[in-house]
Scaffold this motif. Structure first.
Motif, PDB file in Angstrom:
ATOM      1  N   THR A 344      32.668  37.300  32.796  1.00  0.00           N
ATOM      2  CA  THR A 344      33.813  38.036  33.338  1.00  0.00           C
ATOM      3  C   THR A 344      34.779  37.073  34.027  1.00  0.00           C
ATOM      4  O   THR A 344      34.367  36.065  34.604  1.00  0.00           O
ATOM      5  CB  THR A 344      33.345  39.098  34.341  1.00  0.00           C
ATOM      6  N   ASP A 346      37.843  38.498  35.823  1.00  0.00           N
ATOM      7  CA  ASP A 346      38.503  39.158  36.945  1.00  0.00           C
ATOM      8  C   ASP A 346      37.800  40.485  37.237  1.00  0.00           C
ATOM      9  O   ASP A 346      36.771  40.815  36.641  1.00  0.00           O
ATOM     10  CB  ASP A 346      39.984  39.384  36.639  1.00  0.00           C
ATOM     11  N   ARG A 347      38.394  41.244  38.166  1.00  0.00           N
ATOM     12  CA  ARG A 347      37.786  42.520  38.569  1.00  0.00           C
ATOM     13  C   ARG A 347      37.704  43.503  37.404  1.00  0.00           C
ATOM     14  O   ARG A 347      36.732  44.241  37.270  1.00  0.00           O
ATOM     15  CB  ARG A 347      38.597  43.115  39.729  1.00  0.00           C
ATOM     16  N   ARG A 348      38.710  43.496  36.547  1.00  0.00           N
ATOM     17  CA  ARG A 348      38.711  44.405  35.404  1.00  0.00           C
ATOM     18  C   ARG A 348      37.545  44.089  34.469  1.00  0.00           C
ATOM     19  O   ARG A 348      36.821  44.991  34.035  1.00  0.00           O
ATOM     20  CB  ARG A 348      40.042  44.290  34.669  1.00  0.00           C
ATOM     21  N   ASP A 349      37.364  42.799  34.147  1.00  0.00           N
ATOM     22  CA  ASP A 349      36.235  42.403  33.294  1.00  0.00           C
ATOM     23  C   ASP A 349      34.906  42.733  33.960  1.00  0.00           C
ATOM     24  O   ASP A 349      33.933  43.114  33.289  1.00  0.00           O
ATOM     25  CB  ASP A 349      36.292  40.893  33.016  1.00  0.00           C
ATOM     26  N   LYS A 352      34.231  46.358  33.526  1.00  0.00           N
ATOM     27  CA  LYS A 352      33.908  46.606  32.120  1.00  0.00           C
ATOM     28  C   LYS A 352      32.473  46.184  31.818  1.00  0.00           C
ATOM     29  O   LYS A 352      31.760  46.858  31.068  1.00  0.00           O
ATOM     30  CB  LYS A 352      34.880  45.838  31.216  1.00  0.00           C
TER      31      LYS A 352
END
Length: 678
Positions: A344, A346-349, A352
């Motif tokens: 990952t 960032d926070r989005r990854d 996810k």
């Protein structure tokens, strides 16, 4: 081969007095190697690796002062070495044979136990009897070259270049070089090797050219009645140029394996060509002599090389190392590409990854319930292994195809990505400071670690309630507590003090590593066989589905097939281990952190939540320790393979670990959570 006991109490003076005094005992041993072996034993150190300079001053002084000893030893050595064939050592010793890899390994291992004994008219026989330890080249190289030259002159050896007649050393040397060139050319012109280097399709093969040029040079030597050529001879210089071009050809073929893949057969062929070219590169300079004094040096150098080649001809470790290095690189290259998707940024990854791991947890929770059902089935050990394997395999394939994540599958993939990042940093000339380079790597490692962490969290947190909800629904609908008779077994299997949970977790870690190897090897094999292109251009498929759909099918195969096969075999490994243990009478099984979480839920429900605090503690603690062992074993094995495939020394681990520790002390939270706002 005769293994003789060294006589530490005998001196060089006593040896000569006993064997070369007035009775001329050496004459009765002129055809035997025992006397030479005893002389070598006097100088052979007990620990060659730790020995310093091997001094022959005592021997040289004795030979210089005593003409009887000098003449006796000279006649004895010349009698043993006269007309001894040695071309086979130069062409075969230490070079891959025609056999496939595993046959070659078996052959060399057998030769270590029962060495091959050549005919007595060969130099190989003499060397086998005298220099029979693999460490002999080590201490022989520590004899000062000046002392070897003095010994050469005292014994009145003849130069390599004195005669070019049949059975002469020079004739053996030229024959060995000719054999090497013919073998190299024949192997290099095989279609499987040629297809690895399409760059040379429109160019003249350097292998054919070097074969022609060598014939021209040797014919010129014969015509001019010379036993060597000058270093500035046009033909000799052209030979060296062509040799470099052949080496470049092999280098390009190995490099192209990243684009075209490579099979074990082609890998072995290229390795054999490379080894033969290296051997030829050592022998070619012996053709050229600028000064008469070089003849002595070249003759001694050739003798030392013959000893070294013969001693190392059955080196199994080197064979395995060289044969597997490129294949391991191709395998880890694929796993590194796959591993990038598990890291990952960032926070989005990060989120996810959590949802993908949660999806994996849902399927694992269902698999736990199905396995308990299957365990109640009346079947043989093979029957249980078969159905358990199907359960695991279909479940893992479903996780993979649906885009979910099984946390323990990540270490084998991300380890290769880590090492590739390290390799990239080491090659980056813009980074002059090693500390800075490792600092960047430490940040990358933190990203990998937090990706692993959130995947574990997603798997474990979701597998527990899914398994619990599933067994409750079955009980609610059918009034049947599925785990009523199994709960104690399920619970104690998680405890590191009530079972061999740690060993079983380590076994699962090995299987996780092997599944990564399988994925890489399948991808490499299909790339080498052009399977994707074959599917894309298959006439029947294009006629049935159309060109566009066939192309999509080929891309889907390229993207998914290696992972499907890997997950299938991982399921087979996981499902059959216990049955194999029963067959062998061994207590072996597998423990996997995500399944452990689901099994804990089943055990608690099966016991109607009536579980002692001690057993509950060890069960919960066991889940954590099982996950740690899964991760450590799989990651360590994958990291070791990735290091080896890229020729990065393990000593690099020291500064890397220190850099990671410094980064952890500075930013401990980055190992578990992405930075705020990212």
């Amino acid at each position: 081969m005769k293994f003789r006991k060294t006589k530490p109490d005998i001196t060089i003076e006593e040896f000569f007095k006993l064997n070369f005094d007035s009775n001329n005992l050496w004459e009765y041993k002129a055809d035997e190697t025992d006397l030479l072996a005893e002389l070598v034993d006097i100088f052979r150190p007990k620990k060659p690796e730790r020995a310093g300079t091997i001094d022959l001053a005592g021997l040289l002084q004795l030979l210089g002062e005593n003409e009887n000893y000098r003449n006796g030893l000279s006649l004895y050595l010349k009698g043993i070495l006269k007309h001894k064939k040695f071309s086979r050592i130069l062409t075969d010793a230490g070079i891959l044979g025609e056999a496939v890899f595993f046959s070659e390994v078996r052959k060399r291992m057998f030769a270590k136990l029962i060495p091959d004994q050549p005919q007595k008219d060969t130099l190989e026989y003499v060397l086998n009897q005298v220099f029979y330890l693999k460490t002999d080249p080590v201490w022989i190289r520590r004899i000062p070259f000046g002392q070897l030259e003095e010994f050469y002159h005292l014994i009145k050896f003849r130069s390599l270049y004195v005669s070019g007649e049949s059975q002469s050393p020079l004739a053996e040397l030229l024959y060995a070089m000719e054999v090497l060139i013919h073998r190299i050319t024949g192997r290099a012109l095989e279609s499987e090797v040629i297809q690895m280097v399409p760059e040379y399709e429109s160019l003249e093969s350097p292998f054919i050219a070097i074969q022609k040029e060598f014939s021209i040079v040797t014919e010129k030597m014969l015509r001019e009645n010379k036993n060597y050529v000058a270093p500035d001879d046009d033909g000799f210089r052209q030979l060296l140029v062509l040799h470099r071009q052949c080496a470049d050809y092999v280098r390009i073929a190995f490099r192209n394996s990243e684009k075209y893949g490579i099979s074990i057969r082609v890998n072995q062929s290229l390795l054999r060509i490379r080894q033969q070219l290296e051997r030829l590169g050592i022998l070619l300079p012996l053709l050229a002599i600028e000064d008469e004094r070089e003849t002595t040096k070249d003759t001694i150098t050739l003798g030392l090389s013959l000893i070294a080649y013969n001693c190392k001809k059955n080196n199994v470790r080197k064979l395995i190392s060289e044969s597997t290095q490129l294949l391991s690189y191709e395998i880890t290259q694929h796993t590194a590409d796959t591993g990038e998707h598990y890291i990952t940024r960032d926070r989005r990854d990060y989120l996810k990854m959590f949802w993908a791991a949660s999806g994996g947890g849902i399927i694992v929770g269902i698999l736990c319930i199905i396995k308990v059902f299957l365990s109640k089935m009346e079947a043989s050990a093979f029957g249980h292994a078969f159905f358990y394997s199907l359960n695991y395999s279909f479940g893992f394939i479903a996780i993979y195809v649906l885009g979910f994540t099984l946390a323990t599958k990540q270490p084998a993939m991300t380890a290769s990505a880590l090492v590739r990042a390290l390799e990239s940093g080491r090659k980056n000339n813009a980074v002059a400071d090693g500390k800075e380079k490792h600092s960047e790597f430490a940040e990358f490692f933190a990203r990998v670690f937090r990706s692993q962490f959130i995947a574990f969290v997603g798997n474990v947190l979701v597998a527990f309630p899914v398994a619990l909800g599933g067994i409750w629904l079955i009980d609610y609908a059918f009034h049947y507590n599925l785990a009523l008779t199994k709960w104690y077994h399920l619970m104690t299997d998680l405890s590191p003090v009530h079972s061999l949970a740690l060993l079983h977790a380590a076994i699962a870690g090995v299987f996780l590593f092997l599944s990564g190897i399988i994925a890489g090897s399948v991808a490499n094999r299909d790339k080498h066989r052009h399977v994707y292109y074959r599917i894309q251009e298959h006439p029947l498929l294009k006629k049935t589905f159309g060109r566009v759909r066939t192309q999509k099918l080929a891309k889907l195969y390229e993207k998914r097939w290696a992972g499907i096969i890997s997950n299938f075999w991982f399921g087979v490994f996981m499902g059959s281990t216990a049955s194999i243990g029963i067959f062998l009478g061994l207590d072996i099984d597998i423990r996997h952190i995500t399944f452990a979480s689901g099994n804990l839920a089943l055990a608690l429900y099966g016991a109607n939540w009536n579980v002692s605090n001690e057993l509950l503690f060890w069960g919960i603690f066991g889940i954590g320790i099982i996950g740690l062992i899964n991760f450590m074993v799989s990651f360590s094995l994958s990291l070791g393979l990735a290091f080896r495939s890229r020729n990065i020394p393990l000593s690099e681990l020291g500064p890397i670990s220190k850099s990671i520790w410094r980064h952890f002390k500075k930013k401990p939270g980055s190992f578990f959570f992405p930075a705020f706002g990212k």
